[in-house]
Motif scaffolding. Structure first.
Motif, PDB file in Angstrom:
ATOM      1  N   THR A  44      98.689  17.262  16.510  1.00  0.00           N
ATOM      2  CA  THR A  44      98.735  15.810  16.765  1.00  0.00           C
ATOM      3  C   THR A  44     100.079  15.242  16.322  1.00  0.00           C
ATOM      4  N   TYR A  45     100.664  15.822  15.230  1.00  0.00           N
ATOM      5  CA  TYR A  45     101.975  15.342  14.766  1.00  0.00           C
ATOM      6  C   TYR A  45     103.060  15.703  15.798  1.00  0.00           C
ATOM      7  N   GLN A  46     102.936  16.908  16.388  1.00  0.00           N
ATOM      8  CA  GLN A  46     103.933  17.316  17.401  1.00  0.00           C
ATOM      9  C   GLN A  46     103.762  16.480  18.670  1.00  0.00           C
ATOM     10  N   GLY A 148      86.656  18.580   6.059  1.00  0.00           N
ATOM     11  CA  GLY A 148      87.530  18.863   7.206  1.00  0.00           C
ATOM     12  C   GLY A 148      87.742  20.357   7.386  1.00  0.00           C
ATOM     13  N   GLY A 149      88.623  20.696   8.311  1.00  0.00           N
ATOM     14  CA  GLY A 149      88.900  22.100   8.601  1.00  0.00           C
ATOM     15  C   GLY A 149      89.428  22.821   7.373  1.00  0.00           C
ATOM     16  N   VAL A 150      90.548  22.373   6.845  1.00  0.00           N
ATOM     17  CA  VAL A 150      91.089  22.995   5.632  1.00  0.00           C
ATOM     18  C   VAL A 150      90.152  22.715   4.454  1.00  0.00           C
ATOM     19  N   VAL A 169      85.103  12.441   0.739  1.00  0.00           N
ATOM     20  CA  VAL A 169      84.751  12.419   2.170  1.00  0.00           C
ATOM     21  C   VAL A 169      84.441  10.981   2.549  1.00  0.00           C
ATOM     22  N   SER A 170      84.316  10.735   3.878  1.00  0.00           N
ATOM     23  CA  SER A 170      84.094   9.355   4.321  1.00  0.00           C
ATOM     24  C   SER A 170      82.640   9.025   4.638  1.00  0.00           C
ATOM     25  N   THR A 171      81.789  10.033   4.836  1.00  0.00           N
ATOM     26  CA  THR A 171      80.404   9.718   5.242  1.00  0.00           C
ATOM     27  C   THR A 171      79.394  10.580   4.479  1.00  0.00           C
ATOM     28  N   GLU A 173      77.048  12.370   5.849  1.00  0.00           N
ATOM     29  CA  GLU A 173      76.904  13.660   6.540  1.00  0.00           C
ATOM     30  C   GLU A 173      77.984  14.633   6.040  1.00  0.00           C
ATOM     31  N   LYS A 174      79.214  14.130   5.910  1.00  0.00           N
ATOM     32  CA  LYS A 174      80.303  14.978   5.422  1.00  0.00           C
ATOM     33  C   LYS A 174      80.070  15.352   3.950  1.00  0.00           C
ATOM     34  N   ALA A 175      79.488  14.425   3.196  1.00  0.00           N
ATOM     35  CA  ALA A 175      79.186  14.713   1.784  1.00  0.00           C
ATOM     36  C   ALA A 175      78.227  15.897   1.688  1.00  0.00           C
ATOM     37  N   LEU A 188      82.512   9.270  -2.105  1.00  0.00           N
ATOM     38  CA  LEU A 188      82.709   8.644  -0.787  1.00  0.00           C
ATOM     39  C   LEU A 188      83.882   7.675  -0.941  1.00  0.00           C
ATOM     40  N   TYR A 189      85.081   8.168  -0.610  1.00  0.00           N
ATOM     41  CA  TYR A 189      86.278   7.366  -0.920  1.00  0.00           C
ATOM     42  C   TYR A 189      86.470   6.172  -0.014  1.00  0.00           C
ATOM     43  N   THR A 190      85.613   6.046   0.990  1.00  0.00           N
ATOM     44  CA  THR A 190      85.649   4.841   1.831  1.00  0.00           C
ATOM     45  C   THR A 190      84.765   3.742   1.220  1.00  0.00           C
ATOM     46  N   THR A 262     104.273  23.919   2.938  1.00  0.00           N
ATOM     47  CA  THR A 262     103.799  24.210   4.296  1.00  0.00           C
ATOM     48  C   THR A 262     103.434  25.686   4.395  1.00  0.00           C
ATOM     49  N   LEU A 263     102.438  25.970   5.217  1.00  0.00           N
ATOM     50  CA  LEU A 263     101.967  27.349   5.405  1.00  0.00           C
ATOM     51  C   LEU A 263     103.104  28.267   5.814  1.00  0.00           C
ATOM     52  N   PHE A 264     104.003  27.735   6.652  1.00  0.00           N
ATOM     53  CA  PHE A 264     104.940  28.643   7.308  1.00  0.00           C
ATOM     54  C   PHE A 264     105.960  29.261   6.343  1.00  0.00           C
ATOM     55  N   GLY A 311      90.042  10.803  15.058  1.00  0.00           N
ATOM     56  CA  GLY A 311      89.060   9.739  14.830  1.00  0.00           C
ATOM     57  C   GLY A 311      88.084  10.073  13.703  1.00  0.00           C
ATOM     58  N   ARG A 312      88.350  11.120  12.938  1.00  0.00           N
ATOM     59  CA  ARG A 312      87.548  11.543  11.781  1.00  0.00           C
ATOM     60  C   ARG A 312      86.129  11.927  12.181  1.00  0.00           C
ATOM     61  N   LYS A 313      85.975  12.366  13.456  1.00  0.00           N
ATOM     62  CA  LYS A 313      84.621  12.670  13.937  1.00  0.00           C
ATOM     63  C   LYS A 313      84.267  14.148  13.777  1.00  0.00           C
TER      64      LYS A 313
HETATM   65  P1  NDP Z   1      90.722  17.797   9.110  1.00  0.00           P
HETATM   66  O1  NDP Z   1      89.610  18.494   9.786  1.00  0.00           O
HETATM   67  O2  NDP Z   1      90.759  17.831   7.624  1.00  0.00           O
HETATM   68  O3  NDP Z   1      90.754  16.314   9.611  1.00  0.00           O
HETATM   69  C1  NDP Z   1      91.431  15.352   8.882  1.00  0.00           C
HETATM   70  C2  NDP Z   1      90.493  14.600   7.942  1.00  0.00           C
HETATM   71  O4  NDP Z   1      91.280  13.742   7.151  1.00  0.00           O
HETATM   72  C3  NDP Z   1      89.497  13.713   8.637  1.00  0.00           C
HETATM   73  O5  NDP Z   1      88.337  14.377   9.073  1.00  0.00           O
HETATM   74  C4  NDP Z   1      89.200  12.688   7.576  1.00  0.00           C
HETATM   75  O6  NDP Z   1      88.138  13.124   6.722  1.00  0.00           O
HETATM   76  C5  NDP Z   1      90.488  12.649   6.740  1.00  0.00           C
HETATM   77  N1  NDP Z   1      91.201  11.383   6.933  1.00  0.00           N
HETATM   78  C6  NDP Z   1      91.416  10.469   5.967  1.00  0.00           C
HETATM   79  N2  NDP Z   1      92.069   9.417   6.451  1.00  0.00           N
HETATM   80  C7  NDP Z   1      92.262   9.651   7.757  1.00  0.00           C
HETATM   81  C8  NDP Z   1      92.866   8.902   8.793  1.00  0.00           C
HETATM   82  N3  NDP Z   1      93.405   7.691   8.567  1.00  0.00           N
HETATM   83  N4  NDP Z   1      92.890   9.418  10.033  1.00  0.00           N
HETATM   84  C9  NDP Z   1      92.372  10.641  10.281  1.00  0.00           C
HETATM   85  N5  NDP Z   1      91.790  11.400   9.334  1.00  0.00           N
HETATM   86  C10 NDP Z   1      91.722  10.903   8.072  1.00  0.00           C
HETATM   87  O7  NDP Z   1      92.093  18.358   9.698  1.00  0.00           O
HETATM   88  P2  NDP Z   1      92.825  19.752   9.419  1.00  0.00           P
HETATM   89  O8  NDP Z   1      91.962  20.618   8.590  1.00  0.00           O
HETATM   90  O9  NDP Z   1      93.388  20.258  10.684  1.00  0.00           O
HETATM   91  O10 NDP Z   1      94.064  19.298   8.554  1.00  0.00           O
HETATM   92  C11 NDP Z   1      93.863  18.621   7.327  1.00  0.00           C
HETATM   93  C12 NDP Z   1      95.184  18.207   6.775  1.00  0.00           C
HETATM   94  O11 NDP Z   1      95.856  19.367   6.292  1.00  0.00           O
HETATM   95  C13 NDP Z   1      96.135  17.509   7.730  1.00  0.00           C
HETATM   96  O12 NDP Z   1      96.755  16.464   7.057  1.00  0.00           O
HETATM   97  C14 NDP Z   1      97.143  18.594   8.056  1.00  0.00           C
HETATM   98  O13 NDP Z   1      98.397  18.088   8.368  1.00  0.00           O
HETATM   99  C15 NDP Z   1      97.167  19.365   6.754  1.00  0.00           C
HETATM  100  N6  NDP Z   1      97.598  20.745   6.919  1.00  0.00           N
HETATM  101  C16 NDP Z   1      98.746  21.119   6.285  1.00  0.00           C
HETATM  102  C17 NDP Z   1      99.195  22.389   6.359  1.00  0.00           C
HETATM  103  C18 NDP Z   1     100.409  22.792   5.608  1.00  0.00           C
HETATM  104  O14 NDP Z   1     100.902  23.908   5.786  1.00  0.00           O
HETATM  105  N7  NDP Z   1     100.959  21.930   4.778  1.00  0.00           N
HETATM  106  C19 NDP Z   1      98.512  23.401   7.196  1.00  0.00           C
HETATM  107  C20 NDP Z   1      97.271  22.923   7.770  1.00  0.00           C
HETATM  108  C21 NDP Z   1      96.858  21.623   7.646  1.00  0.00           C
HETATM  109  P3  NDP Z   1      87.174  11.990   6.103  1.00  0.00           P
HETATM  110  O15 NDP Z   1      86.539  11.326   7.281  1.00  0.00           O
HETATM  111  O16 NDP Z   1      86.219  12.712   5.242  1.00  0.00           O
HETATM  112  O17 NDP Z   1      88.078  11.057   5.351  1.00  0.00           O
END
Ligand code: NDP
Length: 322
Positions: A44-46, A148-150, A169-171, A173-175, A188-190, A262-264, A311-313
């Motif tokens: 999404t950043y790219q 989230g994923g990580v 977490v925000s919800t 369900e996520k908790a 629940l930081y929201t 960063t991972l890389f 969308g944090r879904k």
């Molecule tokens: P996630 O599945 O963790 O999704 C992002 C989560 O961040 C959301 O589900 C949400 O969780 C939380 N969040 C809080 N505020 C916001 C916001 N304003 N908009 C969107 N999400 C928000 O994604 P990934 O596992 O893919 O990545 C998690 C993070 O790790 C990213 O920031 C990514 O850039 C970073 N990352 C860094 C790497 C590195 O090498 N440095 C490698 C891989 C990932 P909730 O609803 O619970 O708040």
């Protein structure tokens, strides 16, 4: 073949499903028929332009599939091998041309979808918990976006290391998901002030390390959650990048450490890539590490996949299936 391309920066609508040539391979490369492509925040950043990339670009940095063809110098891979990778651009596609030295074999007992899901987020959770701040028994860590994923992978790896885990977490369900992954305390930081909650949960002591992927919205308070000589590990920008910081703060708040890893730079050499991926795959095989794979989209629905992630879904991994 079909591929998701970005020709100009912007929102998810800038990702287009295009018909493009199957990539060619040179002597050091491998043509992989993709079985699954990992969707990650970095994509999404790219896409948006937060991280600079040259356009047009076939998006995606992670995936898994089956070797279709190998270059004449490639010794370690053969047609039909199941392989996975991260850090190679062009993964949102039906085929990718991959440098052989960036591929790993997927071991028996690990599926292609699991292979795709384990590489970027799995090895990220690995380096954060094992290298950046190597967690140990008795430590307390704060993990933001713990469902989230990580996040879900970090919670599990932190528990394996014997640490006490506070997740945000925000919800509800996520908790529940973060709890099921092993988190000891959930905020629940929201709904409540996580800095105050962390202080209460640690009797005012604070945590040894804060793993912060949310960035802009949480950074200042995460620093306030640390005990003296604690580690602030800022590794993402889900809510936006942190752009201003005065290093004097590190002194004032107790000789803190700040890193933005960063991972890389943790899998740059073959040995590190093999070691980290081997650990992650081994833990999956041994069922010590559970991957949550509930969000699979067809390749043609990459826009919807990004909307859900941003969308944090989503919880756990998001995959695109070609
Ligand atoms: P996630 O599945 O963790 O999704 C992002 C989560 O961040 C959301 O589900 C949400 O969780 C939380 N969040 C809080 N505020 C916001 C916001 N304003 N908009 C969107 N999400 C928000 O994604 P990934 O596992 O893919 O990545 C998690 C993070 O790790 C990213 O920031 C990514 O850039 C970073 N990352 C860094 C790497 C590195 O090498 N440095 C490698 C891989 C990932 P909730 O609803 O619970 O708040």
């Amino acid at each position: 073949m079909k591929a998701i391309q970005v020709k100009e920066h912007g929102g998810p609508e800038k990702m287009m499903l295009e018909e493009v040539e199957i990539p060619t391979i040179d002597s050091s490369k491998v043509l992989v028929k993709m079985g699954a492509s990992g969707v990650n925040f970095i994509d999404t950043y790219q896409r948006s332009g937060l991280y600079p990339v040259q356009l047009p670009l076939t998006l995606g940095m992670e995936g898994a599939g089956v070797v279709e063809k190998t270059g004449s110098d490639v010794k370690n891979f053969s047609q039909g091998d199941r392989v996975a990778f991260t850090g190679i651009p062009g993964a949102y596609a039906e085929y990718i041309s991959a440098p052989a030295d960036r591929l790993v074999h997927i071991p028996d007992g690990v599926s292609i979808n699991e292979g795709a899901a384990a590489m970027l987020q799995g090895m990220t959770a690995h380096f954060l918990t094992r290298s950046t701040y190597p967690l140990k028994k008795g430590d307390t860590c704060l993990i933001h976006a713990a469902a989230g994923g990580v996040g879900l992978l970090m919670v599990q790896m932190a528990k394996m290391a014997g640490a006490h885990v506070i997740g945000t977490v925000s919800t509800d369900e996520k908790a529940a998901l973060a709890k099921a992954a092993g988190a000891d305390d959930i905020i629940l930081y929201t709904q409540s002030d996580f800095e105050e909650e962390v202080s209460k949960l640690t009797d005012g002591k604070g945590v040894n390390v804060a793993y912060d992927s949310v960035g802009k919205a949480t950074f200042d308070k995460s620093i306030n959650c640390l005990q003296a000589r604690g580690y602030m590990v800022l590794y993402g920008n889900a809510s936006g990048p942190v752009t201003e910081f005065n290093p004097m703060t590190l002194m004032q708040k107790g000789s803190l450490f700040l890193t933005r890893p960063t991972l890389f730079s943790h899998i740059g050499d073959r040995e590190s890539l093999e070691q980290r991926s081997k650990d992650v795959f081994q833990w999956i095989k041994e069922k010590k590490l559970h991957l949550r794979l509930e969000h699979n989209f067809p390749l043609s629905e990459a826009q919807e996949a990004h909307q859900s992630l941003e969308g944090r879904k989503t919880t756990g991994k998001v995959l695109l299936i070609p």
